[in-house]
Scaffold this active site. Structure first.
Site, mmCIF file in Angstrom:
data_model
loop_
_atom_site.group_PDB
_atom_site.id
_atom_site.type_symbol
_atom_site.label_atom_id
_atom_site.label_comp_id
_atom_site.label_asym_id
_atom_site.label_seq_id
_atom_site.Cartn_x
_atom_site.Cartn_y
_atom_site.Cartn_z
ATOM 1 N N HIS A 153 8.406 -10.339 -1.413
ATOM 2 C CA HIS A 153 7.332 -9.355 -1.356
ATOM 3 C C HIS A 153 6.517 -9.502 -0.068
ATOM 4 O O HIS A 153 5.836 -10.506 0.131
ATOM 5 C CB HIS A 153 6.424 -9.552 -2.569
ATOM 6 C CG HIS A 153 5.517 -8.394 -2.858
ATOM 7 N ND1 HIS A 153 4.510 -8.460 -3.786
ATOM 8 C CD2 HIS A 153 5.478 -7.137 -2.353
ATOM 9 C CE1 HIS A 153 3.890 -7.294 -3.846
ATOM 10 N NE2 HIS A 153 4.450 -6.478 -2.977
ATOM 11 N N TYR A 163 0.014 -7.614 -8.542
ATOM 12 C CA TYR A 163 -0.599 -6.443 -9.157
ATOM 13 C C TYR A 163 -1.538 -6.860 -10.290
ATOM 14 O O TYR A 163 -1.110 -7.196 -11.393
ATOM 15 C CB TYR A 163 0.464 -5.488 -9.690
ATOM 16 C CG TYR A 163 1.466 -5.017 -8.653
ATOM 17 C CD1 TYR A 163 1.163 -4.999 -7.291
ATOM 18 C CD2 TYR A 163 2.730 -4.577 -9.035
ATOM 19 C CE1 TYR A 163 2.079 -4.560 -6.346
ATOM 20 C CE2 TYR A 163 3.650 -4.136 -8.105
ATOM 21 C CZ TYR A 163 3.326 -4.126 -6.762
ATOM 22 O OH TYR A 163 4.243 -3.698 -5.836
#
Length: 328
Positions: free
Chosen positions: A139, A54
């Site tokens: 992830h 992110y």
């Protein structure tokens, strides 16, 4: 607060997803990011989720800075492994091709090796300025399942045993591979994005029943399916792309039924996942204090059992789908 699986980690019903304060799609200032986190805290949020992906680490740095003024033992942070950030001296322009309005100072490299996982956690600890991480998720291992199962998961388990991590899990936008992880490993939690919502219950096919059976908690992200269930209208997004007309029509039907019961659609979308016993928390991304306040207010609203019953009667929800039936 709800305990995750067999871990010692407790999470709040509402969690703040910090992708937006990593400049997801559009820039956010440091002050806006800090205000969003402070507002979440004031609203009772004690679980915050981030990832190196992110904003090329910006989300982790901002979240760590914003939480420094709060007692460490009173909040839970999750971050993720699988993408290593490497400096790119030739990088120019921005990272919008990957969804983030940040300078392209680094590049991401997929790495689910044991060494890569440990390096990723150490670098996240530095960016967050913490000495432990409460939850680490594998992830998006969609294309790296064997390495994630054979190398990354065992290394996370070792780090959990060492006390560096409190709980471990897998975070994905699909339900099938996480179910395999639940079957084959000793996960504490699954972060499932977009696959258990009013519009999409694919998580119920196998993952959620299996998680409940195995004592694995589930955190649900994407309850608005990236926008369609927050504000249903032509041109709204579903899974980050323009929603097809038939889904827009269905979302508008949900909205109409909710309106007849005096319940905002956002409130029903946030409450819906809690009908399943495996669900511990709902994760909402927000880039402003106003968005955080709205999510917290919506989740506090009671949703009457009659609303869920009518949604099933009208065929908008399958009859076998569990609903909260007025619990809030």
């Amino acid at each position: 607060m709800t305990r995750l699986g067999r871990s010692a980690v407790d999470v709040s019903r509402l969690a703040l997803g910090a992708a937006a304060i990593g400049n997801l799609f559009t820039p956010v200032t440091d002050a806006q990011a800090e205000e969003a986190v402070a507002t979440a805290w004031a609203s009772g949020v004690r679980y915050f989720d981030t990832a190196p992906h992110y904003g090329l680490g910006l989300s982790e740095r901002r979240l760590g800075d914003a939480l420094h003024s709060f007692p460490r033992d009173e909040y839970v942070i999750s971050t993720k492994v699988g993408r290593i950030l490497e400096p790119d001296p030739t990088g120019s322009g921005d990272d919008l091709a990957n969804g983030f309005a940040v300078p392209a100072t680094h590049r991401r490299r997929w790495d689910f090796s044991a060494d890569g996982v440990r390096r990723s956690i150490e670098e996240s600890l530095n960016r967050l300025d913490l000495d432990r991480i409460d939850i680490a998720f594998l992830h998006d291992p969609d294309d790296h399942a064997e390495q994630a199962l054979g190398e990354a998961y065992p290394e996370l388990a070792r780090m959990r045993d060492e006390g560096i991590l409190g709980a471990i899990g897998v975070g994905m936008n699909q339900a099938e591979l996480p179910a395999r992880f639940v079957r084959e490993t000793d996960l504490d939690v699954v972060l499932l994005a977009g696959r258990y919502s009013l519009l999409d219950q694919r998580g119920l096919t196998e993952l959620l029943p299996l998680a409940a059976e195995r004592g694995v908690s589930v955190v649900i992200g994407g309850v608005f399916n990236s926008g369609l269930l927050a504000d249903p209208k032509p041109g709204a997004t579903f899974d980050y792309a323009a929603a097809p007309p038939e889904l827009v029509y269905r979302a508008l039907q949900f909205n109409a039924v909710c309106g007849q019961h005096g319940v905002p659609l956002r409130a029903a979308a946030l409450s819906f996942p809690f009908g399943h016993p495996a669900v511990a928390s709902v994760l909402v991304g927000a880039r402003s204090a106003a968005e955080v306040e709205d999510a917290a207010a919506m989740l506090r609203l009671p949703v009457p059992a009659a609303l869920w019953a009518e949604l099933k009667d009208r065929g908008l929800l399958p009859p076998e789908v569990p609903t909260p039936d007025g619990v809030h």
